[in-house]
Design an enzyme around this catalytic site. Sequence first.
Site, PDB file in Angstrom:
ATOM      1  N   ASP A   1      34.518  53.661  81.072  1.00 35.34           N
ATOM      2  CA  ASP A   1      35.144  54.868  81.626  1.00 35.34           C
ATOM      3  C   ASP A   1      34.961  54.914  83.133  1.00 35.34           C
ATOM      4  OD1 ASP A   1      36.505  57.426  81.343  1.00 35.34           O
ATOM      5  OD2 ASP A   1      34.572  58.365  81.807  1.00 35.34           O
TER       6      ASP A   1
ATOM      7  N   HIS B   1      37.660  57.466  84.123  1.00 33.94           N
ATOM      8  CA  HIS B   1      36.598  58.427  84.450  1.00 33.94           C
ATOM      9  C   HIS B   1      36.924  59.813  83.874  1.00 33.94           C
ATOM     10  CE1 HIS B   1      33.086  58.814  87.439  1.00 33.94           C
ATOM     11  NE2 HIS B   1      32.987  59.798  86.553  1.00 33.94           N
TER      12      HIS B   1
ATOM     13  N   ARG C   1      28.052  55.085  85.627  1.00 31.25           N
ATOM     14  CA  ARG C   1      28.509  54.706  86.956  1.00 31.25           C
ATOM     15  C   ARG C   1      28.971  53.257  86.907  1.00 31.25           C
ATOM     16  NH1 ARG C   1      29.122  59.190  87.629  1.00 31.25           N
ATOM     17  NH2 ARG C   1      28.325  60.616  89.251  1.00 31.25           N
TER      18      ARG C   1
ATOM     19  N   GLU D   1      36.270  51.815  91.517  1.00 32.07           N
ATOM     20  CA  GLU D   1      37.233  52.817  91.033  1.00 32.07           C
ATOM     21  C   GLU D   1      37.722  53.760  92.120  1.00 32.07           C
ATOM     22  OE1 GLU D   1      35.003  56.674  89.332  1.00 32.07           O
ATOM     23  OE2 GLU D   1      34.563  54.886  88.149  1.00 32.07           O
TER      24      GLU D   1
END
Length: 329
Positions: free
Chosen positions: A258, A295, A234, A263
């Site tokens: 990632d 992600h 996260r 985001e």
Amino acid sequence: MKIAVFSCKPYDKRTLSTCAHGTHLEMTYFESRLSMETISLVKDFDAVSCFVNDDVNSEVIHKLKEQGINTIALRCAGFNNVDLYAAKAVGIHVFHVPDYSPTSVAEHAVALIMTLNRKTHRSYHRVKEGNFALEGLLGFNLQGKTVGCVGTGRIGAAFCHIMKGFGCHVICYDIMPSQELIDLGCEYLDLESLYQESDIISLHCPLNASTHHLINSKSLAKMKDGVMIINTSRGALVHAQEAIDGLYSKKIGYLGLDVYEQEGAIFFEDMSSRIIQDSVFQLMLTFPNVVVTGHQGYFTEEALNHIAETTIDNLLNHQNGKNAPRQLA
């Protein structure tokens, strides 16, 4: 049972439609995210299905209840974007997908490690331009390096297995140590010792009050100079601005992300023709020793199918009054 599916991309629609075929579930797909701005879309539905960046806060929960929604089926493992207390208070049932091919995320963490280490992202562009010089592409052997894994649930455990295969010394931190990993040869340490000893630190823990901004200036100060940090969990586990400070000071030698704290306004969308209104994120992308992916750690064929199957199974079990082992509220 009528379900409004939010944050739905074409690949989600394909897998969910296939799994829902032949059932009494009627799926309607919306590409928009669930929020107060889109709450009107849930009218005449019985349930909603959400993803990682849908904003299911207390206000949204109460509006869902007013609209007659009694079920929230998450298509992800994490649930930090859902106010579970509010859901429980108004009687909305919440389900998630706790296990969707943990190997996919673990393998993506390793992909980030290998990319940053061997600089394949940079060499690819060099070769395309006819530049075959090796200067600036020097990497290191993973064998013998100390890899710290923070969080040893399903994904963290899969990551540890892979890194042991590389011949790494794997050290772990988790409030519930895994005997399986201990038998594999992994060593559990306190978090401060893990920071001090690791050449590479990979985060595989949930986001909660105790892990929010786990990577910050204070924790970075305890780490080796030039440490590699990987986050596929996260975004808010990493304090982005303080990570940038760590990059400038060379405390962080490599950073693979990632996920990103902000985001929600960027990821899963094509932003190539727009100006991204996030100066911290834009600055982070300028560093040659930073690799950011959008992600996509979970994004494998196996994981997508499992997410769809589990989501449909959660909805059917709830509809039929069966036991709900994946229920959060």
